[in-house]
Design an enzyme around this catalytic site. Sequence first.
Site, PDB file in Angstrom:
ATOM      1  N   ASP A  15       0.857  -1.171   0.000  1.00  0.00           N
ATOM      2  CA  ASP A  15       0.000   0.000   0.000  1.00  0.00           C
ATOM      3  C   ASP A  15       0.905   1.237   0.000  1.00  0.00           C
ATOM      4  O   ASP A  15       2.072   1.155   0.383  1.00  0.00           O
ATOM      5  CB  ASP A  15      -0.898  -0.043   1.246  1.00  0.00           C
ATOM      6  CG  ASP A  15      -1.802   1.161   1.338  1.00  0.00           C
ATOM      7  OD1 ASP A  15      -2.361   1.566   0.286  1.00  0.00           O
ATOM      8  OD2 ASP A  15      -1.955   1.709   2.450  1.00  0.00           O
ATOM      9  N   ASP A  20      -0.164   4.970   0.914  1.00  0.00           N
ATOM     10  CA  ASP A  20      -0.380   5.939   1.992  1.00  0.00           C
ATOM     11  C   ASP A  20      -0.438   5.220   3.341  1.00  0.00           C
ATOM     12  O   ASP A  20      -1.254   4.325   3.546  1.00  0.00           O
ATOM     13  CB  ASP A  20      -1.691   6.719   1.751  1.00  0.00           C
ATOM     14  CG  ASP A  20      -1.670   7.485   0.428  1.00  0.00           C
ATOM     15  OD1 ASP A  20      -0.657   7.415  -0.297  1.00  0.00           O
ATOM     16  OD2 ASP A  20      -2.667   8.159   0.123  1.00  0.00           O
ATOM     17  N   ASP A  51      -1.493  -0.902   5.777  1.00  0.00           N
ATOM     18  CA  ASP A  51      -1.737  -0.293   7.090  1.00  0.00           C
ATOM     19  C   ASP A  51      -3.225  -0.311   7.442  1.00  0.00           C
ATOM     20  O   ASP A  51      -3.631   0.343   8.398  1.00  0.00           O
ATOM     21  CB  ASP A  51      -1.203   1.147   7.144  1.00  0.00           C
ATOM     22  CG  ASP A  51      -2.036   2.124   6.340  1.00  0.00           C
ATOM     23  OD1 ASP A  51      -2.527   1.749   5.249  1.00  0.00           O
ATOM     24  OD2 ASP A  51      -2.222   3.269   6.808  1.00  0.00           O
TER      25      ASP A  51
HETATM   26 MG   LIG Z   1      -2.987   3.008   3.573  1.00  0.00          MG
END
Ligand SMILES: [Mg+2]
Length: 185
Positions: free
Chosen positions: A8, A10, A127
């Site tokens: 991922d 961000d 995340d």
């Molecule tokens: Mg993310």
Amino acid sequence: MNTAIFLDRDGVIIENRSDYVRSWLDVSIYHQALQALSMLSKLPVKIFVVTNQSAVGRGIIDLETVHQINQRLLEIIIQNNGRVDGFYICPHLPSDQCNCRKPEPGLILQAANQFQIDLANSILIGDALSDIQAAQNAGILNTYLVRTGRGAEQEAMLRDSPISGCVICNDLLTASRLIITKGQL
Ligand SMILES: [Mg+2]
Ligand SMILES: [Zn+2]
């Protein structure tokens, strides 16, 4: 068949922004992520970034700007001895009900088709619970949740979810070291 690491963006490589990454000025790269990408780049695997960018669908940023941000990010990753073999972007809104917005597996499947990726033996690091769900929906068995970005707040949700076997690490560098130590790829 190739194996791959899906990342991922961000909250994993750059800081997450609750009001979206709208321009290069909003980009803050984690130093440890650059170190991690340098280490991972030495492995004989593809490295892909899979990122939901609903800000495009919301009209907050245009897709061309997202591509430009990714290109500048890639240049810095390369300067730090890392690589990314492909960026895959979902520009849609949740209400679009597309098949690529994570937790849907579409972005991962696009990369897998283009590069003949053996997903069962690949890895995803994210995340958010939705990253881990996307991996599971794509058939990726090895997943890592990092505590950077939204990870710290998503950790409890992950533990409460039916997903098992996801490894929780402080950040991308910790996860990368673990992957390399285990000889997982
Ligand atoms: Mg993310
Ligand atoms: Zn989509």
